[in-house]
Write an enzyme that holds these catalytic residues in place. Structure first.
Site, PDB file in Angstrom:
ATOM      1  N   LYS A 148      30.463  35.745  41.485  1.00 23.59           N
ATOM      2  CA  LYS A 148      30.229  37.063  42.092  1.00 23.59           C
ATOM      3  C   LYS A 148      28.771  37.471  41.903  1.00 23.59           C
ATOM      4  O   LYS A 148      28.118  37.971  42.820  1.00 23.59           O
ATOM      5  CB  LYS A 148      31.180  38.099  41.476  1.00 23.59           C
ATOM      6  CG  LYS A 148      32.606  37.938  41.988  1.00 23.59           C
ATOM      7  CD  LYS A 148      33.652  38.666  41.170  1.00 23.59           C
ATOM      8  CE  LYS A 148      35.047  38.278  41.674  1.00 23.59           C
ATOM      9  NZ  LYS A 148      36.143  38.790  40.882  1.00 23.59           N
TER      10      LYS A 148
ATOM     11  N   GLN B  83      37.104  42.652  35.886  1.00 18.70           N
ATOM     12  CA  GLN B  83      37.762  41.359  36.097  1.00 18.70           C
ATOM     13  C   GLN B  83      39.116  41.343  35.383  1.00 18.70           C
ATOM     14  O   GLN B  83      39.192  41.605  34.187  1.00 18.70           O
ATOM     15  CB  GLN B  83      36.846  40.226  35.579  1.00 18.70           C
ATOM     16  CG  GLN B  83      37.346  38.835  35.894  1.00 18.70           C
ATOM     17  CD  GLN B  83      37.370  38.538  37.386  1.00 18.70           C
ATOM     18  OE1 GLN B  83      36.435  38.829  38.114  1.00 18.70           O
ATOM     19  NE2 GLN B  83      38.469  37.964  37.860  1.00 18.70           N
TER      20      GLN B  83
ATOM     21  N   ASP C  41      37.005  46.671  44.677  1.00 17.38           N
ATOM     22  CA  ASP C  41      38.152  45.759  44.695  1.00 17.38           C
ATOM     23  C   ASP C  41      39.283  46.325  45.553  1.00 17.38           C
ATOM     24  O   ASP C  41      40.216  45.608  45.924  1.00 17.38           O
ATOM     25  CB  ASP C  41      38.683  45.569  43.262  1.00 17.38           C
ATOM     26  CG  ASP C  41      38.371  44.192  42.694  1.00 17.38           C
ATOM     27  OD1 ASP C  41      38.072  43.285  43.490  1.00 17.38           O
ATOM     28  OD2 ASP C  41      38.435  44.035  41.465  1.00 17.38           O
TER      29      ASP C  41
END
Ligand code: NDP
Length: 283
Positions: free
Chosen positions: A53, A97, A120
């Site tokens: 990422k 995460q 997200d």
């Protein structure tokens, strides 16, 4: 029939060029899109995702910050860091995460992220907005699937879409996005009776199960579009999807491979969402 292979890598490359162009325009106006990635503990797979990422952010000219904590961090300490990032003007997107250690409540952490920085697309406000057809940050994997179909020129309206898997991050939101585009959607899961009966009716079949090579050719209607979200390792330790690619490609009309299918699209849509979050600040 041999399927046309939908290359996530190629579509991601094209989308990333478009994103980089928009990033450049924003930077000329003095705004550099910034993503904060929060990593707790030392899970190797999580670390690999996080590195990738960050690499994508740099490639696209975005600012990226890695916030790392040991496994022993308390929930309160983690929440406080998120509140701080919510206020940080150089950060437009915040991603925590997953999975988090067991002593930390995922839901609390996700809900602590400002919905305006929830790149997200996991915050209940964004999920609710998506369900009601309002503008929202869409969850990256389902969003990536939709973009792949759009870029391949596959129409969705009126199609029967069967989703195998009902997780909050893949299965459920995927079905909602297809419904928003006027598909007829069937959700299947581990308690579904006669799974094959359902999958054989799919014009578009989405596999998000997490079981290597589970969907064999006998689950697939001739000519169907098959989207493989799964990322697994087979007995030989090789990366593979939920779909038995070699046999299903001989029966389906279109198919996504693993690797180089949905995976690269997920990260691309994360970059897209971060850009969008920064563009919202500009407005
Ligand atoms: P989950 O484990 O959260 O969900 C799996 C789903 O599959 C559940 O809904 C489960 O049903 C269903 N399922 C399990 N076994 C069966 C079965 N025998 N028959 C029918 N349904 C079954 O996984 P995720 O949704 O998080 O991920 C799915 C896969 O996608 C994984 O391989 C993951 O690694 C991958 N993934 C890939 C991404 C990418 O970027 N390409 C991103 C995210 C995930 P039930 O609800 O009843 O338990």
């Amino acid at each position: 029939m041999t399927a046309e292979i939908i290359s996530g890598t190629e579509i991601a490359k094209k989308k990333k060029l478009e994103i980089a162009e928009e990033v450049k325009k924003l930077k000329e106006k003095g705004i550099t899109p910034g993503l904060a990635v929060v990593l707790v503990g030392n899970n190797q797979a999580s670390r690999t995702y996080v590195t990738s990422k960050q690499k994508n952010c740099l490639e696209l000219g975005m600012h990226s910050v890695l916030v790392e904590f040991p496994e022993s961090i308390t929930e309160e300490e983690l929440l406080n860091k998120i509140y701080e990032l919510n206020e940080d003007q150089s950060i437009h997107g915040i991603l925590v995460q997953l999975p988090l250690p067991k002593h930390i409540d995922d839901t609390k952490v996700i809900e602590a992220i400002s919905p305006l920085k929830d790149v997200d697309g996991f915050h209940p406000i964004n999920i609710g907005r998506m369900m009601t057809g309002q503008d929202a940050f869409l969850p990256c994997t389902p969003y990536g699937v939709m973009v792949m179909l759009e870029e391949t020129g596959i129409s969705i309206e009126g199609k029967h879409v069967v989703i195998v898997g009902r997780s909050n991050i893949v299965g459920k939101p995927s079905g909602q996005l297809f419904l928003n585009q006027n598909a007829t959607v069937t959700y299947c899961h581990s308690r579904t009776k006669d799974l094959k009966y359902h999958t054989l009716q799919a014009d578009i079949l989405v596999a998000a199960i997490g079981k290597a090579n589970f969907i064999t050719a006998d689950y697939v209607k001739e000519g169907a579009v098959v989207i493989d979200v799964g990322i697994n390792r087979n007995e030989a330790g090789k990366l593979c999807g939920d779909v038995a690619f070699e046999e299903v490609k001989e029966k389906s009309g279109f198919i996504t491979p693993v690797p180089k299918g949905v995976g690269p699209m997920t990260i691309t849509m994360l970059m897209f969402n971060t850009l969008k979050a920064a563009q919202m600040v500009e407005k």
